[in-house]
Design a protein around this motif. Structure first.
Motif, PDB file in Angstrom:
ATOM      1  N   UNK A 239       0.817  -1.217   0.000  1.00 29.67           N
ATOM      2  CA  UNK A 239       0.000   0.000   0.000  1.00 29.67           C
ATOM      3  C   UNK A 239       0.846   1.260   0.000  1.00 29.67           C
ATOM      4  N   UNK A 240       1.889   1.280   0.839  1.00 28.33           N
ATOM      5  CA  UNK A 240       2.631   2.520   1.000  1.00 28.33           C
ATOM      6  C   UNK A 240       3.311   3.040  -0.277  1.00 28.33           C
ATOM      7  N   UNK A 241       4.002   2.156  -1.046  1.00 32.86           N
ATOM      8  CA  UNK A 241       4.725   2.695  -2.203  1.00 32.86           C
ATOM      9  C   UNK A 241       3.819   3.385  -3.215  1.00 32.86           C
ATOM     10  N   UNK A 242       2.512   3.143  -3.134  1.00 33.91           N
ATOM     11  CA  UNK A 242       1.610   3.769  -4.103  1.00 33.91           C
ATOM     12  C   UNK A 242       1.059   5.100  -3.572  1.00 33.91           C
ATOM     13  N   UNK A 243       1.535   5.530  -2.430  1.00 38.37           N
ATOM     14  CA  UNK A 243       0.975   6.750  -1.848  1.00 38.37           C
ATOM     15  C   UNK A 243       1.232   7.957  -2.754  1.00 38.37           C
ATOM     16  N   UNK A 244       0.251   8.882  -2.767  1.00 36.84           N
ATOM     17  CA  UNK A 244       0.354  10.063  -3.638  1.00 36.84           C
ATOM     18  C   UNK A 244       1.543  10.935  -3.258  1.00 36.84           C
ATOM     19  N   UNK A 245       1.782  11.057  -1.944  1.00 31.68           N
ATOM     20  CA  UNK A 245       2.864  11.944  -1.504  1.00 31.68           C
ATOM     21  C   UNK A 245       4.218  11.411  -1.984  1.00 31.68           C
ATOM     22  N   UNK A 246       4.420  10.098  -1.886  1.00 29.55           N
ATOM     23  CA  UNK A 246       5.690   9.533  -2.355  1.00 29.55           C
ATOM     24  C   UNK A 246       5.830   9.787  -3.849  1.00 29.55           C
ATOM     25  N   UNK A 247       4.742   9.508  -4.589  1.00 31.07           N
ATOM     26  CA  UNK A 247       4.802   9.688  -6.051  1.00 31.07           C
ATOM     27  C   UNK A 247       5.107  11.146  -6.402  1.00 31.07           C
ATOM     28  N   UNK A 248       4.414  12.070  -5.706  1.00 29.32           N
ATOM     29  CA  UNK A 248       4.597  13.497  -6.010  1.00 29.32           C
ATOM     30  C   UNK A 248       6.057  13.928  -5.779  1.00 29.32           C
ATOM     31  N   UNK A 249       6.603  13.566  -4.631  1.00 28.75           N
ATOM     32  CA  UNK A 249       7.960  14.024  -4.337  1.00 28.75           C
ATOM     33  C   UNK A 249       9.006  13.309  -5.190  1.00 28.75           C
ATOM     34  N   UNK A 250       8.773  12.038  -5.473  1.00 24.35           N
ATOM     35  CA  UNK A 250       9.701  11.338  -6.369  1.00 24.35           C
ATOM     36  C   UNK A 250       9.720  12.043  -7.731  1.00 24.35           C
ATOM     37  N   UNK A 251       8.508  12.411  -8.206  1.00 30.69           N
ATOM     38  CA  UNK A 251       8.428  13.045  -9.532  1.00 30.69           C
ATOM     39  C   UNK A 251       9.170  14.381  -9.540  1.00 30.69           C
ATOM     40  N   UNK A 252       9.002  15.178  -8.467  1.00 33.19           N
ATOM     41  CA  UNK A 252       9.680  16.486  -8.393  1.00 33.19           C
ATOM     42  C   UNK A 252      11.199  16.303  -8.426  1.00 33.19           C
ATOM     43  N   UNK A 253      11.676  15.355  -7.616  1.00 37.08           N
ATOM     44  CA  UNK A 253      13.128  15.145  -7.528  1.00 37.08           C
ATOM     45  C   UNK A 253      13.658  14.631  -8.864  1.00 37.08           C
ATOM     46  N   UNK A 254      12.939  13.669  -9.439  1.00 34.74           N
ATOM     47  CA  UNK A 254      13.422  13.059 -10.682  1.00 34.74           C
ATOM     48  C   UNK A 254      13.492  14.090 -11.815  1.00 34.74           C
ATOM     49  N   UNK A 255      12.477  14.959 -11.899  1.00 36.90           N
ATOM     50  CA  UNK A 255      12.462  15.970 -12.961  1.00 36.90           C
ATOM     51  C   UNK A 255      13.656  16.927 -12.799  1.00 36.90           C
ATOM     52  N   UNK A 256      13.882  17.375 -11.568  1.00 40.34           N
ATOM     53  CA  UNK A 256      15.007  18.295 -11.340  1.00 40.34           C
ATOM     54  C   UNK A 256      16.333  17.613 -11.654  1.00 40.34           C
ATOM     55  N   UNK A 257      16.466  16.342 -11.237  1.00 48.54           N
ATOM     56  CA  UNK A 257      17.713  15.613 -11.505  1.00 48.54           C
ATOM     57  C   UNK A 257      17.944  15.483 -13.004  1.00 48.54           C
ATOM     58  N   UNK A 258      16.894  15.148 -13.706  1.00 46.96           N
ATOM     59  CA  UNK A 258      17.016  14.930 -15.147  1.00 46.96           C
ATOM     60  C   UNK A 258      17.512  16.201 -15.854  1.00 46.96           C
ATOM     61  N   UNK A 259      16.907  17.366 -15.468  1.00 50.30           N
ATOM     62  CA  UNK A 259      17.311  18.648 -16.080  1.00 50.30           C
ATOM     63  C   UNK A 259      18.768  18.957 -15.739  1.00 50.30           C
ATOM     64  N   UNK A 260      19.108  18.777 -14.467  1.00 56.95           N
ATOM     65  CA  UNK A 260      20.452  19.133 -14.000  1.00 56.95           C
ATOM     66  C   UNK A 260      21.525  18.241 -14.648  1.00 56.95           C
ATOM     67  N   UNK A 261      21.222  16.938 -14.716  1.00 53.59           N
ATOM     68  CA  UNK A 261      22.241  16.024 -15.268  1.00 53.59           C
ATOM     69  C   UNK A 261      22.452  16.339 -16.756  1.00 53.59           C
ATOM     70  N   UNK A 262      21.388  16.706 -17.450  1.00 54.17           N
ATOM     71  CA  UNK A 262      21.537  17.073 -18.866  1.00 54.17           C
ATOM     72  C   UNK A 262      22.459  18.297 -18.983  1.00 54.17           C
TER      73      UNK A 262
END
Ligand code: HEM
Length: 515
Positions: A239-262
Motif C-alpha cells: 500500500x505505501x509505495x503507491x501513496x500520492x505523496x511519495x509519487x509526487x515528491x519522487x516526480x519532483x526530484x526526478x524531474x530536477x535531476x534529469x534537467x540538472x544532469x543534462x
C-alpha cells in the motif's frame, strides 16, 4: 462493461465472499501473532518482564502515552535489561551497561529493523536499482564528511542567502520553530547534496522541505500497524509505495535531476571543464558509479536523494528545532554563547561586528560552550526506547545479561537509561537537570558517539552525517544568537528528562528581536 464499487458490493454473493476472505485473513493473522508471542515468550531467560494485561497490545500504548515516564519507571524498577511486550512481540530492552554489546554485534542489525518496519520497498521505484546499497554511506562518509572545510561555509552562505530572501522584520514572532527552521536546513543540505544550482530550484527545495511532512502521515504507523507486525509488512509492501505523496515528491526530484544532469553533461563537453573537481554529493555519485542516464538510473538517484532527505534533512531539522527551543527555555545561556562566539570569530581575525560572519569548521571547533549545550540538548532529549536491532543470523544470540534474542527477533535500546544512569555518565551529576555547559573541557563533544552518547547510534554504523549535522546546527544557532534576542511569547513545552510530563514535539511561540 464497467463496474463501480457500489455495483460490485450490491451483489450479495460477492459481499459474502469479501467478508469471508477478510475474516479468514484476520483469523490467520491472529493465530500467527499468537504463535509468535507464545514462541517469543519461551520463559528460558531470567530477565524480568514488564507485566501487561492485554494480549497483542501489551505495553505498546502505555509506552507511547508517555515514553519518558515509562522508560524511567521501568529502569528504576528493573535496571539495565528487561523484556516488554512491544510492537506486537515480547522483546528485550537493554540500557546503559548492555547497549554497546548490541551496537557492536554484527548479527544485530539496525538497518534490518528499519527495513522491516518501513518495508524494503519504502522509497524504491519499480525499476532496477543501478546503485550499490552502500552508495549513501559511501558518499556521506568518504566524500561529504572529508570535505567539510569546503562544504560547511558554502552551505552556510546558502543559509544566509535564504535569510536575505525572506527579508525578516526587525521583530517577528514564529508560532512554531520547526517549519521556520526546516526551510533553512533544506537549503543548507541541498547545497551539499545536489549543488549550488539545484538548490535554487524551488521545486526541488520544496521536496527537501516538505517530503517528510507530506509522506510522514502515511509513513507514521497507526495502532494496527504497530501492534500487528504482519499488517505493517503488508502495508509497507503493497500500500505505501503507491501513496500520492511519495509519487509526487519522487516526480519532483526526478524531474530536477534529469534537467540538472543534462546540463552537467553538456558542460562536461566544454573546453574549460575540470574533470577531477567534485562539486557536490550528486557529482560524486555520478562519477564514482557511472551509468547510462536511463530511467532506472534516474529512479535510483531519486531514491538516494529521498533517503538523504529523510536521514539528513528531517533529523537535523528536528535537532536544531530542539536546540533553539532549549535556548529560549533557558535564555541565560544566550549571552554567554554570544560572548564565546565573539571571541572565537575575533581570534580568526574577522570583525565580529560585520553583518554576515561566515562560520568555518575551525570556528565551530572552538565553540566549546555551544558544543556542550548541543550535547546536553541531545542527552536530555533521549528519553525513549529506540534503535531497534534485528537478529539477522540463524542462531539465538545470548546476551551477557542472559537475555536471548531469537533469529528474526528484535532488541531495543533504553536511551533514557543510557543517558541518565549515573554510573554510565561517569562524573556527571544531577542528570535530570539541564546543565548546558556540563561537557566543557571533558572531551565529550556532541559528535562523539559512545557508551554514554547514542543519539547518533554507536560503533560501525553510527551516523556518518553527524559532523555535517552538528556544523549545520552550530551555524544556524550561531546566526540567530549573533543577530537576535529570542524570547518566549507563550509557554515553551519540551519533552525531555528535565521538564515534567509533556509528550510530543517541542512547541511554543518565539519572538525574535534584531540586535
Ligand atoms: C541531528 C541529526 C542526525 C541524527 C540525530 C542522526 C541519527 C542517526 C542514527 C541514530 C543513525 C543510526 C546509527 C546506528 O545504526 O547505530 C544514523 C545513521 C545514518 N545517518 Fe544520521 N543522523 C543525523 C543527521 C544525518 C545527516 C545530516 C546525514 C547525511 C548527511 C546522515 C546520514 C546517515 C547515514 C548515511 C546513516 C547510516 C549509517 C550506516 O548505516 O552506517 N545523518 N543517523
Amino acid at each position: 462493461m464497467q463496474f463501480s464499487s457500489s455495483s460490485i458490493f450490491s451483489d450479495k454473493r460477492v459481499e459474502n465472499t469479501v467478508v469471508t476472505i477478510a475474516s479468514i485473513t484476520v483469523a490467520v493473522a491472529l493465530v500467527k501473532t499468537t504463535l509468535a508471542l507464545v514462541k517469543s515468550n519461551d520463559g528460558s531467560e531470567k530477565v524480568p518482564m514488564i507485566p501487561y494485561k492485554l494480549p497483542f497490545i501489551g505495553s505498546t500504548f502505555k509506552y507511547y502515552a508517555n515514553p519518558l515516564k515509562f522508560a524511567k519507571t521501568n529502569s528504576e524498577k528493573f535496571g539495565s535489561v528487561f523484556r516488554m511486550h512491544f510492537h506486537g512481540a515480547v522483546t528485550t530492552v537493554v540500557g546503559a551497561k548492555d547497549a554497546p554489546e548490541i551496537f557492536n554485534n554484527p548479527d544485530l542489525s539496525f538497518l534490518a529493523s528499519k527495513n522491516r518496519f518501513f518495508g524494503g520497498s519504502f522509497f524504491e521505484s519499480s525499476g532496477k536499482n543501478t546503485l550499490p546499497d552502500k552508495t549513501l554511506k559511501d558518499v556521506v562518509m568518504r566524500h561529504l564528511t572529508t570535505n567539510l572545510n569546503d562544504y560547511s561555509p558554502r552551505a552556510f552562505q546558502q543559509f544566509l542567502q535564504e535569510i536575505d530572501r525572506q527579508a525578516l522584520d526587525e521583530q517577528f514572532t514564529v508560532p512554531n520553530l520547526l517549519p521556520f527552521l526546516r526551510r533553512f536546513v533544506s537549503k543548507y543540505s541541498a547545497s551539499a547534496f545536489v549543488g549550488l544550482r539545484m538548490c535554487q530550484d524551488e521545486d526541488l527545495i520544496s521536496a527537501f522541505e516538505h517530503a517528510v511532512a507530506d509522506i510522514g502521515p502515511e509513513f507514521k504507523p497507526g495502532p494496527s500497524r504497530v501492534i500487528f507486525p504482519w499488517f505493517n509488512s503488508f502495508y509497507t509492501k503493497y500500500l505505501f509505495p503507491k501513496s500520492d505523496a511519495v509519487k509526487k515528491h519522487r516526480a519532483l526530484i526526478k524531474k530536477s535531476l534529469s534537467k540538472e544532469i543534462a546540463k552537467r553533461t553538456s558542460e562536461q563537453l566544454q573546453d574549460n571543464y575540470i574533470q577531477d573537481k567534485i562539486e557536490d554529493n550528486l557529482d560524486y555519485i555520478l562519477k564514482k558509479y557511472p551509468h547510462e542516464i536511463d530511467d532506472d538510473h534516474l529512479e535510483s538517484l531519486t531514491t538516494i536523494i529521498l533517503i538523504m532527505i529523510f536521514v539528513g534533512v528531517h533529523t537535523t531539522t528536528e535537532a536544531v528545532t530542539y536546540v533553539m527551543y532549549c535556548l529560549v527555555k533557558h535564555p541565560h545561556y544566550i549571552e554567554e554563547l554570544r560572548r564565546e562566539q565573539e571571541q572565537v570569530v575575533s581570534n580568526e581575525g574577522i570583525d565580529y561586528s560585520g553583518s554576515d560572519v561566515i562560520y568555518t569548521p575551525a570556528m565551530y571547533r572552538n565553540m566549546v560552550k555551544l558544543d556542550s549545550f548541543i550535547r546536553e540538548c541531545m542527552r536530555t532529549r533521549m528519553v525513549g526506547i529506540v534503535h531497534a536491532h534485528t537478529n539477522i543470523s540463524n542462531q539465538d544470540i545470548v546476551l551477557k545479561s542472559g537475555a536471548i534474542v531469537k533469529p528474526g527477533h528484535e532488541v531495543f535500546i533504553n536511551a533514557f537509561h543510557v543517558h541518565h544512569d549515573p554510573e554510565n555518565q561517569g562524573d556527571l551529576e544531577n542528570l535530570e537537570t539541564f546543565d548546558g555547559f556540563r561537557f566543557v573541557g571533558k572531551d565529550k563533544l556532541a559528535v562523539k558517539s559512545g557508551h554514554d552518547n547514542v543519539s547518533f547510534g554507536m560503533g560501525k554504523h553510527a551516523c556518518s552525517g553527524r559532523w555535517f549535522a552538528i556544523h549545520q546546527i552550530k551555524g544556524i544557532v550561531s546566526y540567530f544568537i549573533k543577530n537576535y534576542n529570542m524570547t518566549p511569547k507563550s509557554e515553551i513545552r519540551i519533552m525531555n528528562s528535565t521538564f515534567g510530563n509533556y509528550v510530543g514535539r517541542p512547541v511554543g511561540n518565539v519572538q525574535f528581536t534584531k540586535i
